[in-house]
Each structure stands twice: as C-alpha cells, then as structure tokens.
Write an enzyme that holds these catalytic residues in place. Structure first.
Site, mmCIF file in Angstrom:
data_model
loop_
_atom_site.group_PDB
_atom_site.id
_atom_site.type_symbol
_atom_site.label_atom_id
_atom_site.label_comp_id
_atom_site.label_asym_id
_atom_site.label_seq_id
_atom_site.Cartn_x
_atom_site.Cartn_y
_atom_site.Cartn_z
ATOM 1 N N SER A 204 -11.372 -0.460 3.352
ATOM 2 C CA SER A 204 -10.582 -1.096 4.070
ATOM 3 C C SER A 204 -9.853 0.361 4.831
ATOM 4 C CB SER A 204 -9.236 -1.438 4.439
ATOM 5 O OG SER A 204 -10.085 -2.682 3.375
ATOM 6 N N GLU B 282 -4.720 4.025 6.357
ATOM 7 C CA GLU B 282 -4.229 3.552 4.802
ATOM 8 C C GLU B 282 -5.207 5.110 3.524
ATOM 9 O OE1 GLU B 282 -6.283 0.437 1.652
ATOM 10 O OE2 GLU B 282 -5.371 -0.932 3.835
ATOM 11 N N ARG C 270 1.005 -1.308 0.145
ATOM 12 C CA ARG C 270 -0.224 -0.172 -0.617
ATOM 13 C C ARG C 270 0.969 1.323 -0.385
ATOM 14 N NH1 ARG C 270 -2.430 -3.558 -0.662
ATOM 15 N NH2 ARG C 270 -4.542 -4.767 -0.358
#
Length: 339
Positions: free
Chosen positions: A238, A334, A163
């Site tokens: 998420s 995130e 990520r």
C-alpha cells in the site's frame, strides 16, 4: 570486526528502484552494537535498512546504511493468560508469523504475508485484516546509537497510532531496533470482522471451530490474489495511507458518492479507503513512464522496470493532486523517502 563496503541496493528494496550505498555495514549480532555506535559517529548520517519493503530509495545514499540481518526467535515468558515471544529484528516478518503458526502460537495470523522484517514492523505499526501490530506488542528492544546503550520500550512508550510510532519522529539513525517482543493472548480469539475474512468460504464453513492456521492461510490467499509479488513486479504494498476525515466531510462526500467506502472510527471520524478514491479517479492500471498503478489494486504503485525515485515521485504527486481536486482529500504516502 565489521566491514564497511559500497553496495548496490537495487535488490535491497521491494520497489526495485535503482539505488546504491557508498557505505554499508551488515548487523547480525548484539555483540556488534558498540562498534556500530563508533561507525555511526564517524559517518554522521545513518540509515537503518531492513527488508526494504517500506522505503523509496534515492539513486545514491551517502549516509552509512546499517543493513539489519540478525536472526533468532525465543519464548521469553509463558503463562495461562499470555505467551511472550521475542524475534530478532532481521527475521523475515512472514516467516516469523508462519513459525508462530507451526508452534501453535496464535495471534499474528491476520498479519501474514506482509513483506519486510520484524524490526521494521513496529516503526510503521503494520496492520491488516482487522489487527494492528500494537495490539499484540509487548515491547521493543532498541539500541541508541548515539548514547551507546540498550533500552526496552513499552507499548505506551512506542506511542503507536495509525501507521505511526515513536521511531518515525526521532532523528534518522538514532535508534536501531534490535528485537521485538509480542504478547500473544490466551485464550486465543479469532478476528474475523474484515469483509474478506468474514465472507471467506473456508472460514464460514469452520464457524466457531475456526483455527488460527485457517485464518493464516485465508489471509495469504487473499493477499496473493489482490497484491503483486514484489519478486515479480516491484512494489511497496500500500503506497498511500487510508485518509481520516471528520464526520462533516464524510457526510458531504457520502451525499455525492453513494458507493463511498469508509469505516467509522471511535472518535466519530471516518477512515476512507484510499484505494477506492484512486480507483474512482481512474488511475487503476495506468502508467507514467516505468511506474504505474496496479491493475487489480489501485493502492499499489508498481515498477514495470528501470524506475528511480524520481519516477515514483512524479506518479505519486499526480495521483495526490487528482484525488485532492476530485474529493478534497489529501493522500499521505506510507513508504519513507530516503535520500
């Protein structure tokens, strides 16, 4: 001629947070790139906004917002071993994956139904159901707003990790991703190691004859069952990354929690399931003001209506503190905070 306008951004972020931009310009074609550099220089601070699926927007953005709305998909090159497909940054990611399925271009099916635009995908190095974007990436075509030049960055130059990418560590507003090129391998091989796919009845029945379209449809089905539709209940997917811990920490947690969900990594570390940690801490379905934790997926924070960035920050911090106290594991957010 590009026009700078003020704009309400509440509908431009999937969390549905109340937000607005004092100056926004829409980018649609490469011919506009030099003028974008001029506008960026005039305004100083710049923020690039795609589909708004991975951002937490402040109530008011004073920087120049570049709203990416470019369109176009083409085959760059084709051989017996690979197909290179280019998509403009403003294309909807899921629509692009669906088009690949329609055209018989397999390779991205595991990444179906991820919200956002094509241009935002490499920034976050999106991934799902056993496939990471960097595994399929050929290169990224990006415009340096400060230098006023176009550059094609290879997969290695993008410095991908979990990520993460080169773009997340550059100063905000330096790069505008114009297009992304994907290398789709030939022959195609299905990726079915993720439990939800390995156990899926349709895919099990297909066996070795499984087709990319079947995987695409199975992924869409699983995601719709597990995750809320942002159009119905505001969310950014998420909200926390799955934390990675060393073997010693993993073993200590495993002794304490027999049902601990973790995935071994190549370097000997373990990736823990953030959703499991949050669920075990009792947060699934809980609310704090207008924000809450989804009742089917603890990794997803949802806006029940009227929330601002302050509300989501309060909930995220409460969850982080609780998980760290219980498990000694620090969760990392995130979505990017934009102020």
């Amino acid at each position: 001629m590009l026009h700078v306008i003020s704009q309400d951004l509440t509908s431009c972020n999937t969390l549905g947070l109340r937000s607005g931009a004092s100056a926004l310009v829409r980018y649609r074609h490469a011919d506009e790139l030099p003028e974008l550099s001029r506008l960026a220089a005039e305004h100083g601070a710049v923020f690039v906004l795609g589909g708004g699926s991975n951002v937490v927007l402040a109530p008011r953005l004073e920087s120049l917002v570049l709203k990416v709305e470019s369109r176009g998909i083409r085959v760059v090159e084709e051989s017996s071993t690979e197909l290179v497909v280019e998509a403009q940054a403003g294309e909807c990611w899921h629509d692009f994956v669906a088009l690949c399925m329609e055209n018989g271009w397999p390779g991205l099916e595991n990444l179906a139904l991820i919200p956002g635009t094509v241009g935002a995908a490499p920034v976050q190095n999106i991934g799902a159901y056993g496939v990471e974007l960097d595994q399929r990436l050929h290169s990224v075509v990006a415009w340096n707003l400060q230098e006023g030049r176009l550059r094609e960055l290879s997969r290695d130059e993008c410095r991908f990790s979990y990520r993460d990418s080169f773009f997340k560590h550059e100063p905000a507003g330096r790069w505008l991703i114009v297009a992304v090129r994907f290398r789709l391998p030939r022959p195609w091989r299905p990726v079915l190691g993720y439990p939800d796919l390995a156990r899926h009845p349709v895919l099990l029945a297909a066996g070795k004859a499984v087709e990319a379209r079947q995987i695409f449809e199975a992924v869409c089905e699983v995601r719709r069952r597990k995750l809320p539709d942002p159009a119905v209940l505001g969310n950014a997917g998420s909200f926390f990354k799955n934390p990675i811990v060393g073997a010693e920490r993993y073993e200590a947690l495993r002794r304490q929690y027999e049902q601990l969900v973790a995935y071994p990594q190549d370097d000997g570390s373990y990736k823990l399931a953030a959703g499991w940690l949050i669920d075990q801490a009792g947060w699934k379905g809980r609310r704090m003001g207008p924000m809450g934790v989804h009742d089917r997926q603890a990794l997803v924070l949802v806006n029940h209506g009227g929330a601002s960035s302050r509300d989501i920050a309060a909930l995220a911090e409460a969850i982080r503190a609780d998980v760290q106290k219980r498990f000694g594991v620090l969760l990392e957010q995130e979505p990017v905070n934009v102020s």
